[in-house]
Write a protein that holds these residues in place. Structure first.
Motif, short mmCIF file in Angstrom:
data_model
loop_
_atom_site.label_atom_id
_atom_site.label_comp_id
_atom_site.label_asym_id
_atom_site.label_seq_id
_atom_site.Cartn_x
_atom_site.Cartn_y
_atom_site.Cartn_z
N GLU A 102 13.87 -32.19 17.25
CA GLU A 102 15.23 -31.85 16.80
C GLU A 102 15.68 -30.62 17.59
N PHE A 103 16.82 -30.74 18.24
CA PHE A 103 17.28 -29.66 19.11
C PHE A 103 18.06 -28.60 18.31
N LEU A 104 17.85 -27.34 18.71
CA LEU A 104 18.56 -26.22 18.09
C LEU A 104 19.98 -26.13 18.64
N ALA A 105 20.87 -25.62 17.78
CA ALA A 105 22.26 -25.43 18.24
C ALA A 105 22.31 -24.42 19.37
N GLU A 106 21.49 -23.38 19.24
CA GLU A 106 21.40 -22.37 20.28
C GLU A 106 19.93 -22.11 20.56
N PRO A 107 19.52 -22.02 21.85
CA PRO A 107 18.13 -21.70 22.16
C PRO A 107 17.74 -20.35 21.55
N VAL A 108 16.47 -20.24 21.16
CA VAL A 108 15.94 -19.00 20.59
C VAL A 108 15.02 -18.36 21.62
N ALA A 109 15.32 -17.10 21.95
CA ALA A 109 14.54 -16.39 22.97
C ALA A 109 13.18 -15.98 22.41
N LEU A 110 12.17 -16.07 23.27
CA LEU A 110 10.80 -15.67 22.92
C LEU A 110 10.21 -14.85 24.05
N SER A 111 9.33 -13.93 23.70
CA SER A 111 8.49 -13.30 24.72
C SER A 111 7.20 -14.10 24.77
N VAL A 112 6.73 -14.36 25.97
CA VAL A 112 5.57 -15.24 26.18
C VAL A 112 4.52 -14.49 27.00
N ARG A 113 3.29 -14.48 26.49
CA ARG A 113 2.19 -13.86 27.24
C ARG A 113 1.05 -14.86 27.32
N LEU A 114 0.49 -15.01 28.49
CA LEU A 114 -0.62 -15.95 28.71
C LEU A 114 -1.92 -15.37 28.19
N MET A 115 -2.69 -16.18 27.47
CA MET A 115 -4.03 -15.78 27.01
C MET A 115 -5.02 -16.06 28.13
N GLN A 116 -5.82 -15.04 28.46
CA GLN A 116 -6.88 -15.20 29.46
C GLN A 116 -8.21 -15.00 28.75
N GLY A 117 -8.73 -16.12 28.25
CA GLY A 117 -9.93 -16.02 27.42
C GLY A 117 -9.57 -15.38 26.10
N GLU A 118 -10.24 -14.27 25.79
CA GLU A 118 -9.93 -13.54 24.57
C GLU A 118 -8.93 -12.43 24.80
N ARG A 119 -8.46 -12.27 26.04
CA ARG A 119 -7.54 -11.17 26.37
C ARG A 119 -6.15 -11.69 26.66
N SER B 80 -2.64 -11.46 28.89
CA SER B 80 -2.14 -11.06 30.20
C SER B 80 -1.20 -9.86 30.03
N GLN B 81 -1.21 -8.98 31.02
CA GLN B 81 -0.34 -7.81 30.96
C GLN B 81 1.12 -8.16 31.21
N SER B 82 1.33 -9.23 31.94
CA SER B 82 2.71 -9.61 32.25
C SER B 82 3.32 -10.41 31.11
N VAL B 83 4.61 -10.12 30.83
CA VAL B 83 5.31 -10.79 29.74
C VAL B 83 6.43 -11.63 30.33
N GLY B 84 6.46 -12.90 29.97
CA GLY B 84 7.52 -13.78 30.43
C GLY B 84 8.55 -14.01 29.33
N VAL B 85 9.62 -14.64 29.70
CA VAL B 85 10.68 -14.96 28.74
C VAL B 85 10.81 -16.47 28.65
N GLY B 86 10.93 -16.95 27.44
CA GLY B 86 11.09 -18.38 27.22
C GLY B 86 12.12 -18.63 26.15
N TYR B 87 12.56 -19.89 26.06
CA TYR B 87 13.56 -20.26 25.06
C TYR B 87 13.09 -21.53 24.35
N VAL B 88 13.13 -21.46 23.02
CA VAL B 88 12.86 -22.66 22.22
C VAL B 88 14.15 -23.46 22.15
N ILE B 89 14.11 -24.69 22.62
CA ILE B 89 15.32 -25.50 22.59
C ILE B 89 15.22 -26.65 21.59
#
Length: 625
Positions: free
Chosen positions: A527-544, A546-555
């Motif tokens: 089911e699609f959202l009326a407006e995308p919802v912004a998220l901050s996304v960080r990759l898991m590297q094992g148990e740690r 990632s230092q870099s933070v990406g931006v994503g949108y739930v649609i």
């Protein structure tokens, strides 16, 4: 007044003493042999022979004193013969039991030879002093019975013997003989009285005359042996018929012994004592087995909460059950884990956390055991189960797959309890792998566990780490060994630690006959959202993280399934941390990348159902509608 002993009398007394001393010497040597061989029961019988030999030596002195006084030793003769009968009876019993031991057998034969010489000398001495009177009547024989009980043992003291004979004199005579052994005697004149006595009293042995006025002894014997409460009883048949066929019929019907009248008191005493001694050991063995069974029941109740029945059987009953070491065997390993349990546990009290785990483990353990699996251990919130060990199972791969699917089917039931108890709903992921491993007892002499180790155990763990809630992933090796038909949604190739080549795994949805298990379909339209919802996304590297933070949108979303547009490049099965920037850490959630569509949008599945993220997204979806 002193009476001179003739030379012949003196020579015969010397021969009697010499025979008694030989019995004592050979019995002492027999005790030494049995002690060296740690044959306690045989040693006890040899000690009885030694005691009887010493009694005979005393009797010789008593006879000499009587002869010197010019008195008859007839009152002693009965006791002497009884004592000689003890020596002969116990030696005869032991000869049968140590026939394979030449030294012991030689000593016993020497004792029997000395006993024969003693009796021969006694008969000559009796003839020499013209003391040939025989106690032919029962009353005369009773009057010669010694009131001193020389042969009472643990086997006879307090024991209950049922004496079945319609002759009053016979019952009195045999009853007195048994009383001298410390035996309590119950009497019955007829077969019906005997049956009543057996029903009313605890009886250890039955002496049964064949000639009874109502039921003949043979038929009574068969009736007793047919009854489950009495069939264990030892029964000695006393018969006036010296017939081999009659004896054989009685023994085949269950009699323990067959004695022909007139009853030799020494033989009767020896046979009764031997059977009661056997009863003592049978009672001890029964008590020991009862205590042992109670101990095993306790062990099963206590350790059955930690070990499977198969492992307990091996530990309790196999001779090498506790021996350290293992064997190489092909098995199937199943690993199940609660998704995001570390996050869940932080939000629960210790008591609630244990309550949640206990319910989950109880349900899963029953399922695993029903598919012939062994719960090897609980690892935190995880379960490690083995199929194909410790008991071999040709269908171990089939059983493991069917078990995993049944475990996922049972999760709604687990969550019903959780919700009703105020606990959070949980999801599990299951990984399965098949291959040769080492199974057996590992650890130290102080702490040992039945376990499984090897490369394929590690691979199973890597596969499990790729799962999301509700998923069963199995290796190609597992499917290759299956006889039932597996069903899967898709195949994946992943690089896992410990494998040089990409590992092909199957997202299982069911298994065919004879198991017929199908998981509910998870592919429900987004089911699609009326407006995308912004998220901050960080990759898991094992148990740690990632230092870099990406931006994503739930649609779009559907329950735990999200459709994301990202500015990151991700691979299938990678795990990411998601957060709503304006909600902060309260909205933290974790998800696994399940794939990417033709529009370069990522399909991810939330592996954690706690936190506010899922609720917030569903609220925005509801506002749209």
């Amino acid at each position: 007044m002193a009476h001179p002993i003739t030379k012949n009398q003196q020579d015969l007394c010397s021969a009697l003493r010499s025979s008694a001393e030989l019995i004592i010497r050979h019995a002492s040597e027999l005790i030494r042999l049995f002690t060296d061989n740690q044959q306690r029961e045989h040693k006890e019988d040899a000690e009885r022979i030694l005691e009887a030999g010493r009694d005979l030596d005393v009797f010789v002195t008593d006879m000499q004193e009587l002869l010197q006084k010019g008195e008859s030793f007839a009152p002693l003769r009965h006791d002497i013969r009884n004592t000689v009968g003890l020596v002969s009876g116990y030696a005869e019993i032991l000869e049968d039991e140590v026939a394979h031991q030449p030294k012991s057998l030689a000593e016993l034969r020497a004792i029997q030879k000395a006993t024969g010489r003693f009796l021969s000398s006694l008969d000559e001495l009796s003839a020499l002093v013209s003391d040939e009177e025989q106690a032919s009547s029962v009353d005369e024989l009773i009057s010669t019975l010694s009131t001193t009980a020389r042969s009472r043992t643990e086997a006879t003291l307090g024991r209950k013997v049922l004496l079945v004979d319609d002759n009053d004199s016979n019952r009195e005579l045999v009853g007195l003989q048994l009383n001298r052994l410390g035996i309590e005697v119950a009497e019955a004149r007829t077969g019906h009285e005997a049956l009543s006595a057996l029903a009313a009293k605890s009886i250890d042995l039955v002496l049964l005359d064949l000639m009874l006025p109502d039921i003949n002894g043979y038929d009574l014997l068969k009736r007793i042996k047919r009854d489950k409460n009495w069939r264990h009883l030892a029964i000695i048949i006393i018969s006036g018929v010296k017939d081999e066929q009659s004896a054989l019929r009685c023994l085949e019907a269950g009699a323990s012994d067959y004695i022909v009248k007139p009853v030799n008191a020494t033989l009767l005493r020896a046979r009764v004592t031997a059977l009661l001694e056997r009863k003592v050991w049978e009672d001890k063995e029964s008590a020991y087995l009862s205590n042992l069974e109670a101990s095993y029941d306790f062990i099963r109740k206590v350790f059955g909460r930690y070990l499977s029945n198969d492992v307990m059987q091996r530990l309790l009953y196999d001779g090498d059950g506790l021996t350290l070491g293992g064997e190489r065997r092909e098995v199937t390993i199943l690993l199940a884990d609660i998704r995001s349990f570390s996050v869940i546990s932080q939000q629960l009290s210790p008591e609630d956390c244990v309550r949640l785990l206990n319910n989950y483990f109880a349900v899963m353990t029953d399922i695993i055991m029903s598919y012939q699996g062994t719960v090897d251990e609980f690892i935190g919130d995880g379960i490690l189960a083995i199929f194909g060990a410790p008991l071999s199972d040709a269908l171990h791969s089939d059983h493991a797959v069917a078990c995993a699917l049944a475990m996922q089917q049972a999760m709604p039931h687990v969550n019903e309890y959780n919700v009703a108890s105020g606990l959070p709903a949980i999801d599990i992921g299951i990984g399965i792998n098949t291959g040769p491993v080492v199974v057996g007892n590992v650890g130290s002499e102080l702490r040992t566990k039945y376990g499984v180790v090897g490369h394929h155990v590690n691979i199973a763990s890597r596969i499990e780490s790729c799962t999301v809630g509700g998923q069963v992933l199995a290796s190609a090796d597992t499917l290759a060994k299956m006889q039932a038909t597996p069903h899967w949604r898709k195949t994946l190739e992943v690089n896992v630690k410990g494998s040089t080549e990409p590992l092909q795994i199957y997202d299982l949805t069911g298994i065919g006959v004879p198991f017929d298990i199908i998981l509910p379909e998870r592919d429900v339209p987004m089911e699609f959202l009326a407006e995308p919802v912004a998220l901050s996304v960080r990759l898991m590297q094992g148990e740690r993280l990632s230092q870099s933070v990406g931006v994503g949108y739930v649609i779009a979303l559907n329950g735990r399934e999200l459709l994301l547009e990202l500015d990151l490049s991700l691979s299938a099965l990678e795990e990411v941390q998601l957060m709503l920037p304006d909600e902060g850490e309260d909205s933290l959630a974790y998800a696994r990348v399940m794939g990417v569509d033709e529009a370069s949008r990522y399909h991810v599945t939330l592996t954690s159902s706690v936190g506010r993220l899922r609720n917030l997204l569903e609220q925005r979806l509801s506002r749209k509608s």
